[in-house]
Design an enzyme around this catalytic site. Structure first.
Site, PDB file in Angstrom:
ATOM      1  N   HIS A   1       0.725  -1.101   0.036  1.00 56.10           N
ATOM      2  CA  HIS A   1       0.038   0.017   0.018  1.00 56.10           C
ATOM      3  C   HIS A   1       0.777   1.269   0.008  1.00 56.10           C
ATOM      4  O   HIS A   1       1.983   1.070   0.415  1.00 56.10           O
ATOM      5  CB  HIS A   1      -1.102   0.162   1.205  1.00 56.10           C
TER       6      HIS A   1
ATOM      7  N   CYS B   1       1.871   3.614  11.547  1.00 55.24           N
ATOM      8  CA  CYS B   1       2.919   2.945  10.494  1.00 55.24           C
ATOM      9  C   CYS B   1       3.327   4.308   9.763  1.00 55.24           C
ATOM     10  O   CYS B   1       2.645   5.219   9.883  1.00 55.24           O
ATOM     11  CB  CYS B   1       2.386   1.668   9.961  1.00 55.24           C
TER      12      CYS B   1
END
Length: 712
Positions: A65, A224
């Site tokens: 992603h 993250c």
């Protein structure tokens, strides 16, 4: 989520055998639907995100992603592989692959819906259903959270209707966040879901602990680098593990959709803290004084039970942090990371904070010399003498402001090296040690030593077990007092004089460089500036140069080194700009557009302007850039060009000694790099059997480029 994934974005027979090929196959489906405008640019962004941390998860899941400027709207593609694809997960290849594409400016509501999918990947029933589904439409419906029989109707529904409709109850919308009605609410929804989930565990926890004993309470923070997937997957994993262990877990997800801070009362009542993160935890000081486990975000996904057990053990032993836990710069991160890697991170932390002071102070001093001449450093203080109508007064003002800014260089370097090691408690002893380095003439080397010593002393103090009554004053009184005293003693009495002698020896050596030695040094610095285009090696060369001119009266050799470093750093982007101009057919349309911007970036001494070209074709671009940089650095030293300003590119040419020869050196390096890049790309052969869907030479080259791997 109905507008994010449709049957066209599902491949139940993904034949790719590498993660790069899998990402390309799914991205091509996005491009076919107009969701991705530049396939190669998007894949480069995916590869860059993958390089930060593998996206494979336990349980056979790969979830590449990224955010990208080449994505028009939030999009999700799904592929199922029979053979499995290695995404770096500890337990082996992934058979379920989700490619998440978010625009650079994606809205919070869409990102929150994507986060609900990430949470559902922790649901075994959800992943089992995806492994058994046999129709792309039903797979898309399952991911959207719709009933299977509604799949066909959803696929045919107008996009505008799908966008406004809330997802039907189902696996992907089980989290309250999936129906986020507004940006603010959607940002808070994952946290609210976490709190709700944790609250549900109160009853069983109390039952397991006895009627009079409250459950063990844990607060956690997950984050993250992208803030789209792993952040929420770690949160879901920790909550699930908490329910199984009879522990109350409340998670604050610091993702791309923003975050809502945990209620201070919830933090105060917590018995322990878990940080599962790969970017700095915001407002970490809120959790000081609690037993803390600090790990990477993937540990929160893969081994949540172990983390809960660990924090309960620390609480039982009375282990608590006396201040905010060490920053991610200091902690190990990935398993096996050595002290050499951490040392580089600490040093780069200091350099990154120092560079703006270098640029501001250096340019102000250079402008002072340009307006007032070389004797401006002898001017009286503008506090005593300043005439509004005199150019010399303004020149003196600029020079003296720049001198003040330069006086911060070594303290800032030392302070933020210590900060990178020990967080905010390291700032005071770091700045004190850096200032002492200036006082004893230990200079740049003294600042490096002071920062490392300060960080090490604070880290050692933080490991000492302190009585509860003293923990409140540790960060503001005890740690600054003890660490500053220790660092001051070491710098003044023990190591200061040897470092000052070493600094003087290095300065004398630089001043003595002439002829061949100076030319070889220029070539070496040019190679370093062009090796990683703004990365650690580039910064080492740049810091070496700026350290030499970070004084009121730099030596001639130091100014020659600064000139060579800046000239070499301008070569890569200028060369790429020239190459895309003279042989545009060798580059993709996106690269040709990037080439236009590279003219300005290169002229401004921003080496990062060549990164898009190096990322797409590193084996040809980087060696070519290094060759040109070495030529420019060597010629600049040979011509005796000097530079007082640490930045500015062609805009500070009037401040350069021997400016005409200096520009010739830059032009020579640009020509060398351009010629090598064009020659190497011309020799590259197109893949056998490549289809050419467009007519003309440009179309053939574009087709060949699309066949190249992401990181050629």
């Amino acid at each position: 989520m109905s507008d994010m994934i449709t049957a066209d974005l599902v491949d139940l027979d993904l034949s790719a055998d590498t993660k790069e090929a899998a990402a390309r196959a799914l991205a091509e489906r996005m491009a076919a639907k107009g969701r991705v405008t530049d396939l190669e640019g998007f894949l480069a962004d995916v590869a860059a995100r993958e390089a930060q941390m593998p996206t494979g998860l336990d349980g056979g899941i790969g979830i590449p992603h990224c955010r990208s400027a080449h994505v028009t709207e939030p999009t999700l593609a799904f592929g199922r592989s029979a053979a499995g694809i290695d995404f770096g997960a500890p337990d082996g290849p992934a058979d379920l692959v989700f490619l998440i594409a978010a625009p650079a400016g994606a809205d919070d509501a869409h990102l929150t819906i994507l986060s609900s999918l990430a949470r559902q990947l922790m649901n075994a029933e959800f992943t089992a259903a995806l492994r058994s589904v046999d129709d792309p439409g039903r797979a898309a419906a399952l991911i959207r959270g719709e009933a299977a029989e509604d799949a066909e109707a959803s696929e045919e529904a107008p996009a505008a209707e799908r966008t406004g409709a809330a997802p039907a109850p189902g696996p992907a919308s089980a989290s309250p966040s999936a129906a986020a009605p507004s940006s603010e609410d959607s940002a808070a929804a994952p946290v609210a879901a976490s709190a709700g989930a944790a609250a549900d565990t109160t009853a069983p926890a109390a039952a397991s602990g006895g009627a009079d004993r409250p459950p063990f309470r844990i607060v956690a923070v997950t984050s993250c680098p992208t803030g789209i997937a792993h952040t929420y997957m770690a949160a879901e994993s920790l909550e699930n593990a908490g329910r199984e262990a009879g522990v109350e877990v409340v998670v604050e997800t610091q993702g791309s959709a923003g975050f809502t801070r945990l209620d201070p009362a919830v933090i105060a009542a917590a018995d322990g803290v878990i940080f599962a993160h790969d970017v700095p935890v915001r407002d970490k000081e809120r959790f000081a004084g609690k037993p803390t486990v600090d790990v990477g975000v993937k540990a929160g996904i893969n081994r949540p039970g172990e983390l809960i057990t660990e924090v309960r053990g620390k609480a039982a032993r009375g282990e608590a942090t006396t201040a905010a836990a060490p920053t991610p710069v200091e902690r190990a991160g990935e398993a096996g990371e050595g002290y050499g890697t951490k040392l580089r991170k600490w040093l780069m932390s200091g350099v990154s904070y120092m560079v703006p002071f270098v640029a501001a102070g250096g340019l102000l001093i250079a402008l002072g010399f340009a307006l007032g001449g070389y004797k401006i450093n002898k001017a009286p203080s503008v506090m005593d003498h300043f005439v509004w109508t005199q150019t010399d007064s303004w020149a003196a003002l600029l020079f003296q402001i720049g001198g003040v800014a330069f006086a911060f260089l070594v303290p800032v370097l030392a302070g933020y090296i210590a900060y990178g090691m020990a967080d905010r408690p390291g700032l005071v002893p770091g700045f004190v040690g850096g200032s002492i380095a200036l006082t004893i003439n230990a200079g740049f080397l003294g600042g490096l030593a002071a920062g490392l010593i300060a960080g090490g002393v604070v880290m050692a103090i933080q490991k000492v077990r302190i009585p509860q009554a003293l923990r409140g004053i540790m960060p503001v009184v005890v740690i600054p007092l003890i660490s500053s005293a220790v660092v001051g003693f070491l710098m003044f009495v023990v190591i200061g004089k040897p470092i000052a002698s070493a600094q003087k020896g290095m300065t004398d050596w630089l001043n003595g460089l002439t002829g061949t030695n100076a030319i070889l040094l220029g070539a070496l610095l040019g190679l370093m500036m062009c090796f990683d285009l703004g990365g650690p090696v580039n910064k080492v060369a740049y810091t070496f140069a700026t350290a030499g001119i970070a004084v009121s009266n730099p030596s001639d050799s130091a100014m020659k080194i600064m000139a060579a470093v800046m000239a070499a750093g301008m070569v890569p982007p200028l060369a790429m700009a020239l190459a895309t101009t003279v042989r545009g057919r060798l580059f993709t349309q996106t690269e040709r557009e990037n080439g236009k911007a590279a003219w300005v970036l290169g002229a401004s001494f921003i080496s990062e302007g060549a990164i898009p070209f190096a990322a797409a074709d590193p084996l040809r671009v980087i060696p070519s850039a290094m060759a040109g940089g070495a030529v420019t650095g060597a010629l600049s030293m040979a011509f005796g060009a000097t530079l007082r300003a640490p930045h500015g590119g062609i805009f500070v040419v009037p401040l350069i000694g021997n400016p005409f020869l200096y520009l010739i050196a830059i032009a020579a390096g640009v020509c060398v790099t351009t010629a090598l890049v064009v020659a190497l790309k011309t020799l590259r052969k197109a893949a056998p059997g490549t289809a050419v869907p467009e007519a003309g030479a440009n179309a053939q080259m574009a087709s060949a480029d699309r066949k190249q791997p992401v990181a050629a």
